[in-house]
Write a protein that holds these residues in place. Structure first.
Motif, PDB file in Angstrom:
ATOM      1  N   PRO A  80      42.187  54.456  50.777  1.00  0.00           N
ATOM      2  CA  PRO A  80      42.175  53.392  49.785  1.00  0.00           C
ATOM      3  C   PRO A  80      41.189  52.314  50.140  1.00  0.00           C
ATOM      4  CG  PRO A  80      44.282  52.984  50.856  1.00  0.00           C
ATOM      5  CD  PRO A  80      43.747  54.203  51.614  1.00  0.00           C
ATOM      6  N   GLY A  81      40.755  51.462  49.300  1.00  0.00           N
ATOM      7  CA  GLY A  81      39.799  50.355  49.541  1.00  0.00           C
ATOM      8  C   GLY A  81      40.620  49.334  50.511  1.00  0.00           C
ATOM      9  N   ARG A  82      39.702  48.382  50.877  1.00  0.00           N
ATOM     10  CA  ARG A  82      40.029  47.374  51.873  1.00  0.00           C
ATOM     11  C   ARG A  82      40.955  46.416  51.347  1.00  0.00           C
ATOM     12  NH1 ARG A  82      39.690  45.333  56.562  1.00  0.00           N
ATOM     13  NH2 ARG A  82      39.167  43.311  56.870  1.00  0.00           N
ATOM     14  N   ARG A  83      41.117  46.245  50.037  1.00  0.00           N
ATOM     15  CA  ARG A  83      41.916  45.456  49.414  1.00  0.00           C
ATOM     16  C   ARG A  83      43.420  45.870  49.668  1.00  0.00           C
ATOM     17  NH1 ARG A  83      42.087  42.399  43.779  1.00  0.00           N
ATOM     18  NH2 ARG A  83      40.586  41.251  44.898  1.00  0.00           N
ATOM     19  N   ALA A  84      43.601  47.387  49.468  1.00  0.00           N
ATOM     20  CA  ALA A  84      44.995  47.908  49.570  1.00  0.00           C
ATOM     21  C   ALA A  84      45.273  47.889  50.986  1.00  0.00           C
ATOM     22  CB  ALA A  84      45.068  49.191  48.997  1.00  0.00           C
ATOM     23  N   LEU A  85      44.457  47.948  51.915  1.00  0.00           N
ATOM     24  CA  LEU A  85      44.606  48.233  53.340  1.00  0.00           C
ATOM     25  C   LEU A  85      45.209  46.589  53.956  1.00  0.00           C
ATOM     26  CD1 LEU A  85      42.042  50.170  54.844  1.00  0.00           C
ATOM     27  CD2 LEU A  85      44.149  50.837  54.602  1.00  0.00           C
ATOM     28  N   CYS A  86      44.406  45.661  53.384  1.00  0.00           N
ATOM     29  CA  CYS A  86      44.703  44.211  53.553  1.00  0.00           C
ATOM     30  C   CYS A  86      46.253  43.845  53.153  1.00  0.00           C
ATOM     31  CB  CYS A  86      43.785  43.247  53.211  1.00  0.00           C
ATOM     32  SG  CYS A  86      42.205  43.331  54.334  1.00  0.00           S
ATOM     33  N   PHE A  87      46.536  44.369  51.936  1.00  0.00           N
ATOM     34  CA  PHE A  87      47.598  43.919  51.181  1.00  0.00           C
ATOM     35  C   PHE A  87      48.876  44.665  52.069  1.00  0.00           C
ATOM     36  CE2 PHE A  87      50.743  44.494  48.124  1.00  0.00           C
ATOM     37  CZ  PHE A  87      50.769  43.137  47.374  1.00  0.00           C
ATOM     38  N   ILE A 123      44.255  36.266  51.737  1.00  0.00           N
ATOM     39  CA  ILE A 123      43.426  35.738  51.216  1.00  0.00           C
ATOM     40  C   ILE A 123      42.122  36.541  51.609  1.00  0.00           C
ATOM     41  CG2 ILE A 123      41.590  33.534  51.976  1.00  0.00           C
ATOM     42  CD1 ILE A 123      44.401  32.228  52.093  1.00  0.00           C
ATOM     43  N   GLU A 124      42.177  37.458  52.890  1.00  0.00           N
ATOM     44  CA  GLU A 124      40.916  38.011  53.034  1.00  0.00           C
ATOM     45  C   GLU A 124      40.893  39.382  51.994  1.00  0.00           C
ATOM     46  OE1 GLU A 124      40.011  41.310  56.437  1.00  0.00           O
ATOM     47  OE2 GLU A 124      41.080  39.419  57.147  1.00  0.00           O
ATOM     48  N   SER A 125      42.096  39.870  51.720  1.00  0.00           N
ATOM     49  CA  SER A 125      42.048  40.857  50.677  1.00  0.00           C
ATOM     50  C   SER A 125      41.651  40.220  49.284  1.00  0.00           C
ATOM     51  CB  SER A 125      43.612  41.561  50.178  1.00  0.00           C
ATOM     52  OG  SER A 125      44.458  40.607  49.577  1.00  0.00           O
ATOM     53  N   LEU A 126      41.863  39.129  48.875  1.00  0.00           N
ATOM     54  CA  LEU A 126      41.158  38.562  47.618  1.00  0.00           C
ATOM     55  C   LEU A 126      39.668  38.767  47.799  1.00  0.00           C
ATOM     56  CD1 LEU A 126      42.997  35.146  46.378  1.00  0.00           C
ATOM     57  CD2 LEU A 126      42.450  37.462  45.338  1.00  0.00           C
ATOM     58  N   ALA A 127      39.175  38.655  48.795  1.00  0.00           N
ATOM     59  CA  ALA A 127      37.768  38.630  48.988  1.00  0.00           C
ATOM     60  C   ALA A 127      37.018  40.174  48.947  1.00  0.00           C
ATOM     61  CB  ALA A 127      37.289  38.322  50.380  1.00  0.00           C
ATOM     62  N   SER A 128      37.929  40.859  49.127  1.00  0.00           N
ATOM     63  CA  SER A 128      37.496  42.354  48.971  1.00  0.00           C
ATOM     64  C   SER A 128      37.529  42.742  47.323  1.00  0.00           C
ATOM     65  CB  SER A 128      38.388  43.293  49.611  1.00  0.00           C
ATOM     66  OG  SER A 128      38.458  43.004  51.001  1.00  0.00           O
ATOM     67  N   PRO A 129      36.507  43.652  47.256  1.00  0.00           N
ATOM     68  CA  PRO A 129      36.394  44.160  45.658  1.00  0.00           C
ATOM     69  C   PRO A 129      37.791  45.048  45.114  1.00  0.00           C
ATOM     70  CG  PRO A 129      34.852  45.238  47.192  1.00  0.00           C
ATOM     71  CD  PRO A 129      35.361  44.322  48.055  1.00  0.00           C
ATOM     72  N   ARG A 130      38.076  45.006  44.092  1.00  0.00           N
ATOM     73  CA  ARG A 130      39.263  45.722  43.622  1.00  0.00           C
ATOM     74  C   ARG A 130      38.727  47.192  43.308  1.00  0.00           C
ATOM     75  NH1 ARG A 130      42.138  46.504  38.466  1.00  0.00           N
ATOM     76  NH2 ARG A 130      44.160  46.736  39.104  1.00  0.00           N
ATOM     77  N   GLY A 147      46.153  38.227  40.479  1.00  0.00           N
ATOM     78  CA  GLY A 147      47.234  37.389  40.082  1.00  0.00           C
ATOM     79  C   GLY A 147      48.575  37.954  41.263  1.00  0.00           C
ATOM     80  N   LEU A 148      48.755  39.127  41.593  1.00  0.00           N
ATOM     81  CA  LEU A 148      49.687  39.607  42.235  1.00  0.00           C
ATOM     82  C   LEU A 148      49.471  38.936  43.786  1.00  0.00           C
ATOM     83  CD1 LEU A 148      52.108  41.489  43.196  1.00  0.00           C
ATOM     84  CD2 LEU A 148      50.411  43.343  43.314  1.00  0.00           C
ATOM     85  N   ILE A 149      48.229  39.167  44.401  1.00  0.00           N
ATOM     86  CA  ILE A 149      47.917  38.772  45.559  1.00  0.00           C
ATOM     87  C   ILE A 149      47.995  37.191  45.480  1.00  0.00           C
ATOM     88  CG2 ILE A 149      45.661  38.535  47.397  1.00  0.00           C
ATOM     89  CD1 ILE A 149      45.107  41.273  46.130  1.00  0.00           C
ATOM     90  N   LEU A 150      47.573  36.313  44.597  1.00  0.00           N
ATOM     91  CA  LEU A 150      47.726  35.028  44.747  1.00  0.00           C
ATOM     92  C   LEU A 150      49.199  34.582  44.474  1.00  0.00           C
ATOM     93  CD1 LEU A 150      44.942  33.920  41.944  1.00  0.00           C
ATOM     94  CD2 LEU A 150      44.898  33.410  44.268  1.00  0.00           C
ATOM     95  N   SER A 151      49.955  35.398  43.725  1.00  0.00           N
ATOM     96  CA  SER A 151      51.322  34.715  43.868  1.00  0.00           C
ATOM     97  C   SER A 151      52.052  35.130  44.912  1.00  0.00           C
ATOM     98  CB  SER A 151      52.245  35.558  42.752  1.00  0.00           C
ATOM     99  OG  SER A 151      52.053  37.110  42.926  1.00  0.00           O
TER     100      SER A 151
END
Length: 102
Positions: A10-17, A37-44, A53-57
């Motif tokens: 999966p994308g970097r966002r999913a791995l960081c999450f 915070i690093e995963s927020l910088a990755s594209p969805r 919203g999920l990552i921010l919460s």
């Protein structure tokens, strides 16, 4: 076989999450917040449910668990604006307000 496995990642966002969840479960709250915070910088990616919203919460909850209530409130306020269903965010904001007066 390895090339196919690599292509299915999966994308970097999913791995960081996922890595942030591991840190959170180990009670390494600040490390989890940093990774999220690093995963927020990755594209969805289109196929992942990891919205901003999920990552921010989650970042706000991690800061709250670490005792950094001012930062937690900032991230939870941002998450409340972004998400439609924010009952758990509202509950955490009320808890922070009742405990700290922020």
């Amino acid at each position: 076989m390895r090339w196919q496995w690599y292509r299915m990642q999966p994308g970097r966002r999913a791995l960081c999450f996922a890595k942030g969840l591991q840190y959170y479960r180990m009670k390494r709250f600040m490390d989890a917040a940093t990774i999220w915070i690093e995963s927020l910088a990755s594209p969805r990616c289109d196929d992942t449910p990891y919205t901003d919203g999920l990552i921010l919460s989650n970042i706000g909850m991690a800061y709250s668990s670490a005792g950094w209530y001012a930062q937690a409130r900032q991230y939870l306020e941002r998450a409340r604006v972004v998400t439609d269903d924010s009952a758990h965010i509202e509950a955490e904001l009320r808890w922070i307000a009742s405990r700290t007066g922020l």
